[in-house]
Design a protein around this motif. Sequence first.
Motif, mmCIF file in Angstrom:
data_model
loop_
_atom_site.group_PDB
_atom_site.id
_atom_site.type_symbol
_atom_site.label_atom_id
_atom_site.label_comp_id
_atom_site.label_asym_id
_atom_site.label_seq_id
_atom_site.Cartn_x
_atom_site.Cartn_y
_atom_site.Cartn_z
ATOM 1 N N GLY A 119 0.754 -1.047 -0.075
ATOM 2 C CA GLY A 119 -0.056 0.000 -0.148
ATOM 3 C C GLY A 119 1.031 1.331 0.052
ATOM 4 N N ALA A 120 0.523 2.238 -0.636
ATOM 5 C CA ALA A 120 0.976 3.580 -0.992
ATOM 6 C C ALA A 120 0.081 4.583 -1.102
ATOM 7 C CB ALA A 120 2.209 3.305 -2.042
ATOM 8 N N GLU A 121 0.795 5.742 -0.900
ATOM 9 C CA GLU A 121 0.212 7.111 -1.258
ATOM 10 C C GLU A 121 1.019 7.952 -2.010
ATOM 11 O OE1 GLU A 121 0.688 9.805 2.883
ATOM 12 O OE2 GLU A 121 -0.760 8.207 2.873
ATOM 13 N N GLU A 122 0.471 8.868 -3.109
ATOM 14 C CA GLU A 122 1.361 9.570 -3.789
ATOM 15 C C GLU A 122 1.859 10.668 -2.958
ATOM 16 O OE1 GLU A 122 1.035 11.989 -7.995
ATOM 17 O OE2 GLU A 122 -0.545 10.624 -7.457
ATOM 18 N N VAL A 123 3.197 11.097 -3.257
ATOM 19 C CA VAL A 123 4.119 12.087 -2.697
ATOM 20 C C VAL A 123 4.712 12.772 -3.919
ATOM 21 C CG1 VAL A 123 4.327 11.075 -0.507
ATOM 22 C CG2 VAL A 123 6.105 10.624 -2.283
ATOM 23 N N SER A 124 5.115 14.156 -3.370
ATOM 24 C CA SER A 124 5.584 15.068 -4.738
ATOM 25 C C SER A 124 7.159 14.270 -4.681
ATOM 26 C CB SER A 124 5.976 16.346 -3.829
ATOM 27 O OG SER A 124 6.980 17.019 -4.422
#
Length: 160
Positions: A137-142
């Motif tokens: 699982g991941a979340e988008e980052v800059s």
Amino acid sequence: MKVIRNHRILEIFLYDFLGFDAYKAHELAHKMEHLPQEVIDAIYEKMGRPETCIYGYSIDPRYPPPVLTLDKSEPGKCYMIVCVVEELAKIIEKLKEAGCFICCRVKVESKGSRGLVLRVEGGRKLILSLEDARTIGAEEVSCDDFEKNAVGECTSRAQV
């Protein structure tokens, strides 16, 4: 379901209270998850009934985390790993070899019909099949922060 709950409780105990790293805690919890239920329940109570495991999701396996998995990631974008959706030893070992775990940031360099290539912060590469990527699982980052090696915010217990 009870075995998964027990495993998560024991990982927290081994990680937070005994000081094992996340990889070793997983390995040991796997060996201990069949302890008598009264022992595991007593550990859970003594720890103050934590709600989330070291991977950032509910102790109760009926409530999976609402996250994007890396198989749905896009080339050129950056992500922070927030949980291991399925606690598969082979996935945890792959992440360990790449020097990456919960709170680690990655950039998707390429993605094909069978897998993806990630660049891990610090420069290492990690190659995953789509099947393996489906368990992370991941979340988008800059990507600006990724390129600068800036520290991102992460609330999970398990950090490398």
